[in-house]
Design a protein around this motif. Structure first.
Motif, PDB file in Angstrom:
ATOM      1  N   HIS A  14       0.811  -1.219   0.000  1.00 38.51           N
ATOM      2  CA  HIS A  14       0.000   0.000   0.000  1.00 38.51           C
ATOM      3  C   HIS A  14       0.845   1.271   0.000  1.00 38.51           C
ATOM      4  CE1 HIS A  14      -3.023  -2.953   0.756  1.00 38.51           C
ATOM      5  NE2 HIS A  14      -2.479  -3.275   1.918  1.00 38.51           N
ATOM      6  N   GLY A  15       2.124   1.150   0.372  1.00 35.76           N
ATOM      7  CA  GLY A  15       3.000   2.310   0.345  1.00 35.76           C
ATOM      8  C   GLY A  15       3.620   2.585  -1.012  1.00 35.76           C
ATOM      9  N   HIS A  16       3.264   1.797  -2.007  1.00 35.61           N
ATOM     10  CA  HIS A  16       3.774   2.021  -3.372  1.00 35.61           C
ATOM     11  C   HIS A  16       3.355   3.414  -3.847  1.00 35.61           C
ATOM     12  CE1 HIS A  16       4.326   1.522  -7.716  1.00 35.61           C
ATOM     13  NE2 HIS A  16       5.047   0.430  -7.456  1.00 35.61           N
ATOM     14  N   PRO A  17       4.240   4.153  -4.472  1.00 36.23           N
ATOM     15  CA  PRO A  17       3.910   5.517  -4.913  1.00 36.23           C
ATOM     16  C   PRO A  17       2.665   5.614  -5.783  1.00 36.23           C
ATOM     17  CG  PRO A  17       6.269   5.151  -5.077  1.00 36.23           C
ATOM     18  CD  PRO A  17       5.653   3.822  -4.737  1.00 36.23           C
ATOM     19  N   ASN A  18       2.337   4.520  -6.500  1.00 41.57           N
ATOM     20  CA  ASN A  18       1.174   4.546  -7.382  1.00 41.57           C
ATOM     21  C   ASN A  18      -0.035   3.808  -6.815  1.00 41.57           C
ATOM     22  OD1 ASN A  18       2.626   6.015  -9.318  1.00 41.57           O
ATOM     23  ND2 ASN A  18       3.536   4.128 -10.117  1.00 41.57           N
ATOM     24  N   GLY A  19       0.014   3.505  -5.527  1.00 41.89           N
ATOM     25  CA  GLY A  19      -1.150   2.939  -4.868  1.00 41.89           C
ATOM     26  C   GLY A  19      -1.133   1.432  -4.717  1.00 41.89           C
ATOM     27  N   THR A  20      -2.223   0.926  -4.143  1.00 43.64           N
ATOM     28  CA  THR A  20      -2.306  -0.484  -3.761  1.00 43.64           C
ATOM     29  C   THR A  20      -2.226  -1.421  -4.949  1.00 43.64           C
ATOM     30  OG1 THR A  20      -3.558  -0.046  -1.733  1.00 43.64           O
ATOM     31  CG2 THR A  20      -3.823  -2.216  -2.733  1.00 43.64           C
ATOM     32  N   GLU A  21      -2.973  -1.155  -6.019  1.00 40.68           N
ATOM     33  CA  GLU A  21      -2.958  -2.072  -7.158  1.00 40.68           C
ATOM     34  C   GLU A  21      -1.556  -2.179  -7.745  1.00 40.68           C
ATOM     35  OE1 GLU A  21      -4.988  -2.741 -11.569  1.00 40.68           O
ATOM     36  OE2 GLU A  21      -6.015  -1.470 -10.086  1.00 40.68           O
ATOM     37  N   ALA A  22      -0.882  -1.063  -7.861  1.00 44.75           N
ATOM     38  CA  ALA A  22       0.488  -1.087  -8.381  1.00 44.75           C
ATOM     39  C   ALA A  22       1.413  -1.826  -7.425  1.00 44.75           C
ATOM     40  CB  ALA A  22       0.987   0.342  -8.604  1.00 44.75           C
ATOM     41  N   GLY A  23       1.206  -1.613  -6.115  1.00 47.82           N
ATOM     42  CA  GLY A  23       2.027  -2.326  -5.144  1.00 47.82           C
ATOM     43  C   GLY A  23       1.816  -3.821  -5.208  1.00 47.82           C
ATOM     44  N   ALA A  24       0.566  -4.238  -5.446  1.00 43.23           N
ATOM     45  CA  ALA A  24       0.284  -5.664  -5.587  1.00 43.23           C
ATOM     46  C   ALA A  24       0.955  -6.233  -6.830  1.00 43.23           C
ATOM     47  CB  ALA A  24      -1.229  -5.878  -5.646  1.00 43.23           C
ATOM     48  N   ARG A  25       0.916  -5.490  -7.925  1.00 47.12           N
ATOM     49  CA  ARG A  25       1.563  -5.957  -9.151  1.00 47.12           C
ATOM     50  C   ARG A  25       3.074  -6.085  -8.945  1.00 47.12           C
ATOM     51  NH1 ARG A  25      -2.078  -6.182 -13.079  1.00 47.12           N
ATOM     52  NH2 ARG A  25      -3.931  -4.820 -12.958  1.00 47.12           N
TER      53      ARG A  25
END
Length: 417
Positions: free
Chosen positions: A368-379
């Motif tokens: 969830h801390g990915h700069p582009n949000g949760t979906e990007a962090g999951a990817r």
């Protein structure tokens, strides 16, 4: 019986004995052998006063039978307990013997239960896991890669709608499981039943869009009867997993939930909150290895065991504990270890190199801390894990997965604290 009757270094444990290894520092004025004898006495049928029993009770006495060399945190001693001391299928009774009064005795300055060797009869009196590592293919579509889970962050405070939305984004980004954290149960800002129903609705939507099975590790931790009711609600709503804080609820409560989940076809995800009160100090308490053994006997399907020093939490022989959970144990099913606590895509390669791929990987802030949000962090997390399984470097995979490239740029390969 005198204390000396509980020490016999010539004794060879019988295959029906429960054999426990302790590490202890004797109390003032006592030798290691004298302290070990008092441990065997107190944890079986001895007392401080000399008795003249009417019947022969020696057959039910524990025996301190091996004393090792002194180490940094004390001396290892082995105590063998006759199987007749124990009530079949009762973890509470067994642990009251081997990890009860002895932890507070004056005869020991410190004492730690390190390991147990369980006799077949006693071990088989417990159900063990219903699914174990088979959840990867029976309940999910993880195949040969580690199943991937995430806890919404912040772990408490999100509304039900926010929680369910985070779950949806994580699922469509490639993760298998949404997970409640240890202290999210039934609060006004995110009530249990509404959270379960709305999150599973979003799961169904994510499954339809991705073509993969997804699910939700629902925290049912509560008073025992309420845990059973909550498990039934999860099953009624179409969920396949429940989560239990196994140390704070107690092993008897876990056994009760396990008995009901047998009928409901639910897998049990074990969170180990409060374990460090027992296992953090190397010289005293109960080891995580033993807690993992108790969990397997009680019947959990996965349990958090640590990150081999790569996350934010203290660890104790994570690889060794995981190996035991996966190994043969008197015919009981295996348990899928869970690595969690401070993980992100940049350290997944080292994590899986240390622990192997027969684990569940759970990341919260690292998704969830990915700069582009949760979906990007999951990817990014999915790509990192698949790269390891495929034998490809993270840097190489990042060339074709921009979300992973961004994660590596943000976090690198550093371990958080």
């Amino acid at each position: 019986m005198e204390y000396a009757d509980f020490l016999d270094e010539t004794y060879e444990p019988d295959e029906a004995d429960l054999v426990c290894t302790f590490r202890l520092v004797p109390g003032a004025g006592l030798s290691v052998g004298e302290a070990a004898a008092r441990v065997a006495s107190e944890s079986s049928n001895g007392t401080w006063a000399t008795l003249a029993p009417e019947s022969d009770v020696a057959q039910y006495s524990a025996v301190a039978c091996d004393i090792g060399p002194a180490g940094d945190h004390g001396t290892e001693v082995t105590v063998a307990y006759p199987e007749a001391l124990f009530e079949d299928g009762s973890l509470a009774q067994v642990l009251s013997c081997i990890a009860g009064n002895i932890l507070g005795m004056k005869a020991v300055e410190t004492i730690r239960l390190l390991d147990c060797e369980w006799p077949a009869g006693l071990a088989r009196s417990f159900p063990g896991p219903q699914f174990g590592s088979a959840v990867r293919s029976e309940l999910l579509d993880a195949g040969d890669r580690p199943p991937l889970a995430t806890v919404p962050k912040p772990k408490v405070g999100l509304s039900t709608a926010e929680h369910a939305r985070v779950g949806y984004e994580a699922w469509v980004g490639g993760l298998d499981l949404l997970k409640d954290d240890e202290n999210l149960t039934d609060q006004d800002f995110n009530p249990f039943e509404r959270r379960v129903s709305e999150s599973l609705e979003m799961r169904d939507r994510a499954e339809s869009e991705t073509g993969e099975r997804k699910d939700y590790l629902v925290n049912v931790t509560a008073e025992t009867d309420e845990m059973v009711r909550r498990a039934e609600y999860v099953a009624d709503q179409g969920g396949s997993f429940v989560m239990v804080d196994v140390v704070t609820t107690g092993w008897s409560a876990v056994q009760t939930v396990r008995r009901r989940t047998e009928d409901l076809d639910l897998a049990i995800h074990a969170h180990r909150a409060m374990h460090a009160a027992l296992d953090r100090l190397p010289q005293h308490g109960v080891s995580m290895r033993c807690l993992a053994q108790f969990a397997r006997l009680a019947g959990v399907d996965h349990i958090h065991t640590g990150t081999a020093g790569l996350g934010k939490l203290e660890n104790e022989d994570t690889a060794g504990i995981n190996e035991w959970l996966r190994g043969e144990f008197h015919g009981l099913r295996d348990v899928l270890p869970v690595a969690s606590g401070g993980l992100h895509p940049g350290i997944v390669d080292d994590l899986l190199a240390a622990l192997g791929t027969d684990v569940m990987v759970q990341a919260g802030g690292g998704v969830h801390g990915h700069p582009n949000g949760t979906e990007a962090g999951a990817r990014a997390l999915r790509a990192a894990v698949e790269a390891h399984v495929d034998g490809e470097s993270l840097e190489s995979r990042a060339e074709t997965v921009p979300e992973l490239a961004t994660a590596l740029e943000k976090w690198g390969t550093e371990t958080p604290r």
